[in-house]
Write an enzyme that holds these catalytic residues in place. Sequence first.
Site, PDB file in Angstrom:
ATOM      1  N   GLY A   1      34.005-100.994  -6.342  1.00  0.00           N
ATOM      2  CA  GLY A   1      32.625-100.984  -5.850  1.00  0.00           C
ATOM      3  C   GLY A   1      32.289 -99.744  -5.054  1.00  0.00           C
ATOM      4  O   GLY A   1      31.119 -99.450  -4.830  1.00  0.00           O
ATOM      5  N   GLN A   2      33.285 -99.004  -4.589  1.00  0.00           N
ATOM      6  CA  GLN A   2      33.022 -97.852  -3.728  1.00  0.00           C
ATOM      7  C   GLN A   2      33.882 -96.668  -4.173  1.00  0.00           C
ATOM      8  O   GLN A   2      34.930 -96.864  -4.789  1.00  0.00           O
ATOM      9  CB  GLN A   2      33.330 -98.207  -2.271  1.00  0.00           C
ATOM     10  CG  GLN A   2      32.519 -99.403  -1.762  1.00  0.00           C
ATOM     11  CD  GLN A   2      32.810 -99.702  -0.299  1.00  0.00           C
ATOM     12  OE1 GLN A   2      32.223 -99.124   0.582  1.00  0.00           O
ATOM     13  NE2 GLN A   2      33.729-100.614  -0.041  1.00  0.00           N
TER      14      GLN A   2
ATOM     15  N   CYS B   1      34.685-106.543  -1.288  1.00  0.00           N
ATOM     16  CA  CYS B   1      34.417-106.198  -2.685  1.00  0.00           C
ATOM     17  C   CYS B   1      35.646-106.126  -3.581  1.00  0.00           C
ATOM     18  O   CYS B   1      35.559-106.426  -4.763  1.00  0.00           O
ATOM     19  CB  CYS B   1      33.546-104.950  -2.778  1.00  0.00           C
ATOM     20  SG  CYS B   1      34.336-103.369  -2.697  1.00  0.00           S
TER      21      CYS B   1
ATOM     22  N   LYS C   1      21.266 -90.639  -9.958  1.00  0.00           N
ATOM     23  CA  LYS C   1      21.515 -90.651  -8.520  1.00  0.00           C
ATOM     24  C   LYS C   1      22.026 -89.303  -8.023  1.00  0.00           C
ATOM     25  O   LYS C   1      22.032 -89.038  -6.829  1.00  0.00           O
ATOM     26  CB  LYS C   1      22.495 -91.766  -8.157  1.00  0.00           C
ATOM     27  CG  LYS C   1      21.858 -93.141  -8.219  1.00  0.00           C
ATOM     28  CD  LYS C   1      22.623 -94.136  -7.380  1.00  0.00           C
ATOM     29  CE  LYS C   1      23.515 -94.995  -8.212  1.00  0.00           C
ATOM     30  NZ  LYS C   1      24.182 -96.038  -7.444  1.00  0.00           N
TER      31      LYS C   1
END
Lengths: 85, 899
Positions: B434-435, B203, B108
Amino acid sequence: MVISSLVIEAIPDQVDSVAAELAKIDNVEVHSTQDYKVVVLVEAETVDASHAIASSFINIEGVTGINLVYTNFEDDPDIIEAVSQ
Amino acid sequence: MVEKMLNEVPDSTSIVSEAVNSELSRRSFVKATAATLAVAAAAGTLSSLVGCGGQGGVLGVGNSKVYTSVCRFCGCGCGVLCEVAGGRLVSVTGDPDNASNKGLNCVKGYYLAKVLYGKDRLTKPLIRKDKATKGTDSGLTEASWDEALDLVAEKLKAVWKEDKSRLAFWASGQQPIVEGYLTAKFWKAGLLSNNIDPNARLCMASAVVAFMNVFQTDEPAGCYEDLDLADVFITWGANMAEAHPVLYSRLTARKLNDSNVKHYDLGTIKTRTSASANKTMLFKPGTDNAIANCIANYLVSEEKYDKKFVEAHCQFKAGTEDLGNAYEDGWDATDKLQEATGNDGVWGIEFSEYADMLKKYTFKYTSELSGVSEADLKELAEVFADKNKKVMSLWTMGVNQHNRGTWMNHNIYNIHLLSGKFAQPGCGPFSLTGQPTACGTAREVGTFAHRLPADLLVANGQHRRYTEVLWGLPSGYLGDDEEKNPGIMKPGKHTIKIFRDLSNGDIDFLWSAHNNWAGSLPNLTRFLGKGEKKGIMDAFIVVSEVYPTLSCDYADVVFPAAMWIEREGQFGNAERRTAIFEKAVDPPGDAKWDAWILMQVAQRVLDGEVIGGNDSFDTLFGTIWDKDKKDFINESQREISKIVWEEYRTFTNPTMNPTADDINNDVGDKFGVTADDGTYTPAKLKLFAKQMAPYDEYLSNHGLTWPVREVDGKWLGTKWRFAAGKQEDGFDEYGIAQYGQKDDAGKLISKPGNIDLYKTAKYKASVTFRPYEPPAENPDAEYPFWFCTGRLLEHWHTGSMTRVVPELDRALPEALLDMNAADCEKLGVKDGDMVTVKSRHGEFNIRVSTAGRTAPPAGVVFAPFFAKETLINLAVHDYYDPLSKEPDYKKTCVSITKA
Ligand code: SF4
């Protein structure tokens, strides 16, 4: 040209076969191997093309991980065009 | 294959000098650089080769400049170096000096270049003149900044003056720290409103509540380095291979290095992570709580737990078990839930009582319930029983997005605490995020509806007082009397409540940034209201964005924001690492730094307002903003960020403000408890436990893990919180010295397991019995399948950034419904067929795949949530965990029919 280098991780006793498979891919140069890691260079026209090549490595039997170390896209025509707009 | 150009790697000095002499072509030079960096990264010696600011490395040669940065495409928070020439990004390199990833990025990393330059970047403020166009992708027209800012400020001020319960801000785990801090300050102190909550509610909230319950402090004790050292990995409902690629790479590297290392993957579907695990254990949705209790039962009943550790570090509790399932609007306010979430929701029990409660969870019972064989359950339990094994548990969404997610977080801690596998190198439970800055921003600076910066709570008088001092507010300004002066004493609306209220017409003003609620919320049928959209149509909605999203379709005003390295920002990742990404390029068109947008609105809204006789805006933001100039006092975002950081940092360095320090230590006996015999126990905030370093340290160190301690003039991070040992080696030497348990002579008590849980009131973690509870919905004749949702490698959340990258879109062009072949056969559908997925809540159409990225067992189906044309959240239910208010995205019951 977009030039990228990656460290590909492989199951230890399959490193050689992984390196051989990688070397067969167009625009991929196997630079060296270290333990369970294969260092490769990818040259492609665009970031998209380079990403597509790198992503395809997962399909090679024995590959357990694909790590991107460096990608240089100063010549990517798509990016140059996008920036100029 | 290209011709071999390099037989051996030239050293960096020779590369540089050759390039400078222009003896190598540019291409050869770049290739040599690429090879040098990768060889060094493979060997772990990359650090010496790269240099920032063009100094002493192979990057930044000639006219280019190198900036330290952090990737923003998953919760790992990897460091990257960004090389800029001619005003644009020309290369990215994994940052070898950022210990979170040590020079490696996942594929990514390629997108980092492309996302900045995707088509359709928002470059001008947009205003919707005709409300009838809401819910469509047309109707927004370009406006000037003044026009858009005036309009937003006017609406916000009007709603605020009329009824401040009807406004809300939806924040994010992708909002940089300084921006999040300023937003929380404006909302909580400027508007005296707690109606601000982040998308992290969707999340991480279950993880947060459990951390506070068990350890009285948020965020993990361990760090990413544990991945290099563990003997056994257990992933609980986490597809790390796709959602946390670089961390997963560290996990697999550890396995490749030692064939004795094992990985057990537990989940409800097979994923890419299962593919490389030694063993996959598929369990029936929701039965993970039973599995953890089964392990605990084995440890306790067979006396294989760590007795000394338990005696020293654990207290036992039970809690309200009948919590119901939250779906109805007024459910939070019911007596039952109020009691369960209040002080009466848990109570102390004896260890023997805890043992009795576990008894039901035999291998046999748990196997029948979960579908995991008795032998496999036993094998897993033995892992925890083995005193010599270092065990690392890893989890994210499978555990957190769960109707009893807080309980499952508890249960994972329970088995690690019972077995004494905690906060040691390579050994301990690790809650992934999650972030990239769910920790750094959403959790640490107070953008939750119930929080203030540094884990402080709005409902706690001592916490409010501490905050008032640091924000220069008069005593009691944030509230000191529920009737007469409530201020912000009462927590605001949590995310689901905000959006339920919005759809019901009970919110008049909503502003969101760094998120895309119209794609990511569960039960969009309810929130966007098929047919009944009134609330959303009537409310005034503001969206700060970089690309057009579904949320923009509902916006009255869209602010074009600078993204990623178009401004300076800071992220805090899951291992408590705070890192800075420098401004490296300019934003396109009229796009602006979010902090600038916020200040512009705040100046307008607070115009004429006073706090304690002084101008409100100046009191809160006068150190960074010049009202006359209508701009920051300094052009440099670095300088502005530093000023804000220094203020925020004071929260975790109380001695920087003597008045605050007195509150921190409860000097003056105000906040503690007086016993019947008159003895006073002070309430100490122990804020040094979260100590942060000066801003520049994060730049020079490429990130630091808090608590950060100044030792002989050097700031050192902490890798293992609560663990005794030298600070230089990453242990929590200073935290324990300051807050650890001491004997009567004031000498530190040495404890089993080498840890001191000093943040808890009694130096003991809470092991709370949390039973198995069935999912909110269970399959029946009408809705026979469990529908699980999640992320896949290529697309980040709702795809608002990643889908503008053509190659990514080609790599994963369509959201598919992964199904088991047997289920397909039963339904008469085949690979590639379009089907309608219908739940009690809504429906959507999607194409079936039997050879998809995941392989669900019969009875379970999976789809990712990135595609706006396949809006799976129309059908996902919005039942949430009653304790954390985090929705369960993993277990909606659906029917599937050929479309
Ligand atoms: S693992 Fe995550 S943070 Fe690291 S490079 Fe990949 S997407 Fe970025």
